[in-house]
Design an enzyme around this catalytic site. Structure first.
Site, PDB file in Angstrom:
ATOM      1  N   GLU A 182      20.180  36.161  25.741  1.00 58.81           N
ATOM      2  CA  GLU A 182      20.126  36.060  24.670  1.00 58.81           C
ATOM      3  C   GLU A 182      19.370  37.398  24.559  1.00 58.81           C
ATOM      4  OE1 GLU A 182      17.838  33.197  22.203  1.00 58.81           O
ATOM      5  OE2 GLU A 182      19.575  31.986  21.838  1.00 58.81           O
ATOM      6  N   LEU A 202      23.160  33.630  20.091  1.00 56.43           N
ATOM      7  CA  LEU A 202      22.710  32.830  19.493  1.00 56.43           C
ATOM      8  C   LEU A 202      23.152  30.888  19.815  1.00 56.43           C
ATOM      9  CD1 LEU A 202      20.538  34.462  16.993  1.00 56.43           C
ATOM     10  CD2 LEU A 202      20.448  34.760  19.841  1.00 56.43           C
ATOM     11  N   SER A 203      22.759  30.374  20.473  1.00 55.48           N
ATOM     12  CA  SER A 203      23.736  29.753  20.759  1.00 55.48           C
ATOM     13  C   SER A 203      22.469  28.741  22.403  1.00 55.48           C
ATOM     14  CB  SER A 203      25.069  30.007  21.196  1.00 55.48           C
ATOM     15  OG  SER A 203      25.809  28.966  21.441  1.00 55.48           O
ATOM     16  N   GLU A 204      21.754  28.026  22.700  1.00 57.16           N
ATOM     17  CA  GLU A 204      20.979  27.824  23.115  1.00 57.16           C
ATOM     18  C   GLU A 204      21.567  26.761  24.024  1.00 57.16           C
ATOM     19  OE1 GLU A 204      19.320  28.766  20.670  1.00 57.16           O
ATOM     20  OE2 GLU A 204      18.337  29.927  21.471  1.00 57.16           O
ATOM     21  N   PHE A 216      12.229  33.159  24.455  1.00 59.45           N
ATOM     22  CA  PHE A 216      10.545  31.490  24.405  1.00 59.45           C
ATOM     23  C   PHE A 216      11.091  29.967  25.004  1.00 59.45           C
ATOM     24  CE2 PHE A 216      10.338  35.519  21.586  1.00 59.45           C
ATOM     25  CZ  PHE A 216       9.748  36.193  21.133  1.00 59.45           C
ATOM     26  N   ASP A 263       9.654  27.778  23.386  1.00 58.08           N
ATOM     27  CA  ASP A 263       9.508  26.648  22.439  1.00 58.08           C
ATOM     28  C   ASP A 263      11.649  26.255  22.005  1.00 58.08           C
ATOM     29  OD1 ASP A 263       6.498  27.963  21.495  1.00 58.08           O
ATOM     30  OD2 ASP A 263       7.693  28.856  22.533  1.00 58.08           O
ATOM     31  N   HIS A 317       6.681  29.940  18.749  1.00 60.64           N
ATOM     32  CA  HIS A 317       6.684  30.764  19.197  1.00 60.64           C
ATOM     33  C   HIS A 317       5.598  31.335  20.756  1.00 60.64           C
ATOM     34  CE1 HIS A 317       9.960  32.622  16.976  1.00 60.64           C
ATOM     35  NE2 HIS A 317      10.411  33.101  17.866  1.00 60.64           N
TER      36      HIS A 317
END
Lengths: 344, 327, 374
Positions: free
Chosen positions: A30, A68-70, A93, A95, A139
């Site tokens: 991202e 944004l689509s891990e 991150f 996290d 984070h």
């Protein structure tokens, strides 16, 4: 030729060199280009903290912004790795692993074993870890133990620019999935780094300081706190050996055990939460394999078992400090340190 | 012999029939042997759904990748994975496709472009995006096909992958194998829209719904969208409406089905029967030719079963092989 | 001025990167009479521990450097003076002594410590010290680099123009070695001399660098004014194969430390920094291939492939042979291969890295030999 650069620059340089060396290396994440499809600059950001800045100009489409689509893109990196590429996926991150962990621990980590050794998954997932950035509970975590728990994953956490470059190059060349943990508060730290490519082998701890009185084992940011503690202790005549693990999986048990067999005392420092972390892991291993060498109970210095607080005054208490490490060392040296604590 | 009215030549038709019959025979043999307690763990059978895997895979070569599901035996066979290696894998033998370390839910053969059956529902969709990305980076015209059931079509991984494939313009085909049941839960209840074509449209890609029990319908629809993906036209979705002849897993009493439902679908919607009748009716292939194939397939499965049962178990050393072991 | 009879002993600067050193212990007591060459004290740097030798005569009137304490380079650590110099004058000298400008300032004046030359064999890193007198070239050994001359280069540069290079595949020179033979390395060295404009030099070679120097003396005699062969390869077949294999194979501190300890008579000289520096070198892309190619070409099956002693004996190039008596890599009796035609010195208490372990003695031999040969 060697010169001083920051850990952030060292990571950028490792990616650049490996992309130049190997056309199958691609980098995705991202905002790692930043601004794709927007009206401004072509590579507006170069990563949220600018780690990949400038790489798009050198490597073009081999640097890929993602939605944004891990789940989707971390999985895509894993799938591409199983099909012959060497993707480096930035998870910004670490996290954020919560929304894509299946692709990491059920897919990437399993393929080689589950498919009978007939698959390789040379993917690197790199991202920021650690507290001290005023980034609050979602984070700032040091989630390394969640990764070291999973067979099939290799886990790396450098403490300086030299190690970051050599370990990232090794991570990219390694045929197993690697979780590459970058402590965000070390990005600006500079040290001497060769301009050339070099790879630091996994499972090779770095002994930063020799000492015969106590062994301090740590990784990442707290290595520096341990060195501060060791310097302070030296003034009182206590010589601490400081071991920087560098890679958490594989882990260099030999260096730890050899040191403890010489010093007889062990303090393990881990920025992760105290339950089932690297500190407990190492303490258990030493307890099982070098008990006879111990002159005192093993001390663990960790973050508390709480989420990372936002308020700076609280966050500063959260990360293990040089003082808390020095105190732990003193506990191993005191006569009481040798006797077991009786639980009430 | 009558003129061939089908989009495939006779040899291709025989190959398609042989594939479908092999899947059917393989699954029915497992159904019997599982009930005897010969097979460890649990298995999910593809019987009834053969036309879908076969109609799609007829368009693929070893360079094309597929990501399968927990119900993956049919995909494996249609993609060319060795039946003996599959059977041995299901029996947990060292001669298995994964040396006995994967089992029914994880059969893979990357040399055949089979990236693995998958025990995690919806997990194959992101993986196949990566496979398609690799093909795109290499420029080798490879495509990726991911299979998902109607149940797993609700997974975030699947929906995120539709978006990613569209955004990156990847050569991917998303195949929804809609057999009406997510394990035991009805598709009509669990899926918020009536047609998967609507979902595809929402992600900016074409979607097609076909009768998944009709080999020719699957073959023709798949051919078009695979060709499009191969030529750089981007991803598409193919919904195959079909039927599952056995339970979610072996041993499932299927009490969620309507009375008589199974008997009805076996009688009217058996894709093997439908294909046989059509090619025989058209006079392209004789019944005796199909029966000859049936006998060969039966012998093949018999031999695979016998060999699997006789094959050596993995050695204790295999426990620690093919993974980095920290301790 | 009175001060001229008071001679400061300062923290030495060994090599190019040293900025401070720790006094580990004094070998002379206050009041001792000191002659040139006497061992005064031991100093530990991050790279190595070594002995400081007296460069002047006098009585050791004051010892200021405390054992265990770190001092910057050029800090006053002792005072020599004749017995008749009053104590008050010595105290006044000490009180007024100021440490000369720091290293960084000095570096700005003296120019960069390292240079690079683009040669036919690729980029070669080198150091150059001294501005006058004969030209000397220092050639390191297998796996080494120009810092192996840490204690040599400045001493020779007092009366010579000294070049030290990193051979191809070594140090910070390029890592590709086109021809991993003695001839190939010799050509690379001559190409380097061409690039820096040196026609003829006194060659000082250590170990494999000695063999490279001999090869050059045989192939291009006009360019070699003299040979100084230190623990040199090329004088016999024997070599410790375990050392070569261990050095090439080691990837960790644990593996490399015992290997490096075979280089010294005093194993304690192998410091953390020395090991770390070598590991950093060995990790660079191309180094492993370079070292393997060299060892296969020069030391295959544990024997030295080239023995050049008889050629050198016939060539009549002025030659000095220096060995550490306790050399565990190449046996010291190889020195006798040139006993009839060369000056031979075997130094007790030193190992393969004799130029570091007995720097004072080796430097004196080198200076003398070069002066006579020039």
């Amino acid at each position: 030729m060697s010169r001083k650069i920051s850990m952030k620059q060292a990571i950028n340089e490792a990616l650049d060199l490996e992309m130049r060396r190997d056309p199958t290396v691609i980098v995705m994440g991202e905002d790692i280009v930043g601004g794709t499809g927007a009206q401004g600059e072509d590579d507006a950001w170069g990563g949220v903290l600018g780690v990949t800045k400038g790489l798009y100009a050198k490597h073009g489409d081999r640097l890929m912004d993602t939605p944004l689509s891990e789940s989707a893109y971390i999985g895509a990196a894993v799938g591409a790795a199983a099909c012959g590429l060497r993707p480096v996926a930035e998870l910004m991150f670490l996290d954020f692993m919560g929304v894509c962990f299946d692709q990491i621990f059920n897919q990437a980590a399993k393929f080689r074993y589950m498919f009978g050794g007939k698959a390789e998954t040379p993917v690197v997932i790199r991202g920021m870890v650690g507290a001290g950035f005023r980034a609050a509970a979602q984070h700032s975590q040091m989630l390394t133990p969640l990764f070291t728990h999973i067979p099939g994953l290799k886990v790396v956490c450098p403490s300086n620019a030299y190690d970051a470059k050599g370990l990232l190059i090794q991570s990219i060349r390694d045929n197993d999935p690697v979780i590459f943990c970058e402590h965000k508060n070390l990005y600006g730290l500079e040290c001497e780094v060769p301009a050339e490519s070099y790879a630091i082998p996994f499972g090779e701890a770095n002994v930063l300081r020799d000492g015969d009185d106590v062994t301090i084992v740590s990784y990442g940011l707290t290595v520096h706190r341990a060195m501060e503690a060791a310097a302070a202790l030296a003034k009182d005549g206590t010589e601490a050996e400081v071991i920087d693990l560098r890679t958490l999986s594989p882990i260099d048990w030999d260096t730890i055990v050899e040191s403890v067999e010489r010093t007889g005392r062990l303090v393990v420092v881990d920025e992760a939460h105290p339950r089932c972390n690297l500190a407990t892991d190492i303490a258990a291993f030493v307890g099982q394999n070098a008990f006879g060498a111990l002159k005192a109970g093993i001390q663990m210095v960790t973050a508390p078992h709480t989420p990372v607080p936002f308020a700076p005054s609280l966050e500063d208490l959260y990360v293990p400090s040089a003082d808390s490490i020095a105190s732990a060392v003193k506990r191993t040296l005191s006569p009481k340190g040798a006797s077991p604590r009786i639980a009430a | 012999m009558a003129q061939n009215p089908f989009p495939l030549g006779k040899d291709e038709l025989l190959k398609a029939y042989r594939t479908m019959r092999t899947i059917r025979e393989f699954e029915e043999r497992l159904h019997v042997d599982f009930a005897k307690g010969d097979i460890p763990g649990f298995v999910h059978l593809y019987a009834g759904e053969e036309a879908c895997a076969t109609g799609i895979m007829m368009h693929l070569n070893d360079n094309d990748r597929i990501a399968s599901t927990h119900r993956g035996h049919g995909h494996c066979i249609a993609k060319g994975v060795d039946v003996h290696a599959m059977m041995a894998e299901i029996y947990g033998r060292s001669t298995g496709a994964c040396r006995g370390k994967g089992g029914s839910m994880h059969i893979a053969d990357l040399s055949k472009g089979m990236m693995g059956a998958n025990g995690i529902l919806g997990a194959g969709a992101p993986l196949i995006c990566g496979a398609a990305l690799a093909a795109k980076v290499r420029g080798d015209r490879g495509v990726g096909i991911t299979f998902v059931g109607d149940g797993a079509s609700n997974q975030g991984t699947f929906l995120e992958s539709l978006n990613l494939a569209a955004v990156w313009n990847l050569p991917v085909v998303f195949v929804v194998e809609n057999n009406g049941y997510a394990e035991s839960t009805a598709m009509e209840w669990a899926v918020s829209c009536d047609s998967y074509v609507d979902r595809a449209t929402g992600f900016g890609m074409p979607g097609v719904t076909v009768d998944g029990t009709d080999f020719f319908a699957v073959y023709e629809a798949a051919g078009e969208i695979i060709r499009r993906a191969r030529d750089g036209g981007g991803p598409a979705l193919l919904e195959c409406n079909m039927v599952r002849f056995y339970g979610h897993f072996e041993g499932d009493a299927q009490t969620y089905r309507a009375k008589g439902e199974l008997e009805a679908i076996r009688a009217s919607r058996d894709c093997l029967t439908i294909l046989s009748e059509r090619v025989i009716e058209a006079g392209v292939i004789g019944r005796d030719e199909l029966q000859a194939i049936d006998r060969e397939v039966n012998a093949l499965i018999e031999d695979a079963t016998r060999a699997a049962k006789a094959a050596p178990l993995p050695t204790p050393d295999d426990l620690l092989r093919d993974v980095y072991v920290a301790y | 001025m009175l001060n001229e009879r008071i001679k400061p002993i300062v923290m030495p600067k060994w090599g190019l990167s040293m900025s401070e050193g720790k006094v580990t212990g004094w070998l002379k007591r206050p009041g001792s009479t000191i002659s040139i060459g006497d061992e005064l004290l031991e100093v530990e740097t991050d790279k190595i521990t070594n002995v400081v030798e007296a460069g002047e005569t006098g009585v050791l009137r004051r010892v200021l450097g405390e054992p265990g304490t770190v001092y910057p380079v050029k800090a006053l650590i002792a005072v020599l003076a004749e017995p008749d110099v009053p104590d008050d004058d010595i105290d006044a000298f000490i009180n007024s002594y100021a440490v000369p400008a720091s290293e960084d300032d000095g570096e700005a004046e003296a120019g960069p410590q390292y240079h690079t030359a683009e040669t036919p064999a690729g980029t070669i890193r080198y150091a150059k010290r001294g501005e006058s007198g004969p030209t000397v070239l220092l050639v390191h050994g297998f796996g080494g680099d120009l810092d192996n001359w840490l204690f040599t280069i400045d001493a020779l540069a007092e009366k010579a123009t000294v070049y030290a290079l990193d051979l191809p595949g070594h140090g910070q020179s390029n890592k590709q070695i086109a021809d991993p033979s003695l001839s190939g390395l010799s050509k690379a060295v001559l190409g380097f001399l061409d690039t820096v404009g040196v026609e003829r030099a006194h060659f000082v070679g250590h170990s494999m660098g000695g063999a490279v120097s001999m090869r050059t003396a045989l192939d291009a005699p006009g360019r070699v004014a003299s040979l100084s062969l230190i623990a040199s390869a090329g004088l016999g077949e024997q070599i410790d194969h375990g050392y070569i294999q261990g050095f090439v194979g080691a990837t960790s501190r644990r593996d490399l430390k015992p290997v490096l300890e075979t280089l010294f008579a005093d194993r304690g000289l192998v410091s953390r920094q020395m090991i770390d520096d070598l590991l950093k070198y060995k990790r660079l892309d191309g180094v492993d291939e370079a070292l393997r190619a060299l060892s296969a070409s020069l030391f295959a099956e544990g024997r030295q492939a080239s023995v050049l002693a008889s050629g050198i004996a016939d060539a009549r190039t002025p030659t000095l042979v220096v060995w550490g008596e306790e050399d565990r890599v190449i046996p010291a009796d190889h020195a006798q291969a040139l006993a009839n035609t060369a000056q031979v010195a075997v130094i007790p208490g030193a190992g393969h890295m004799v130029q570091m372990e007995a720097a004072g003695k080796v430097n004196a031999l080198l200076k003398d030999h070069i002066a006579k040969a020039d």
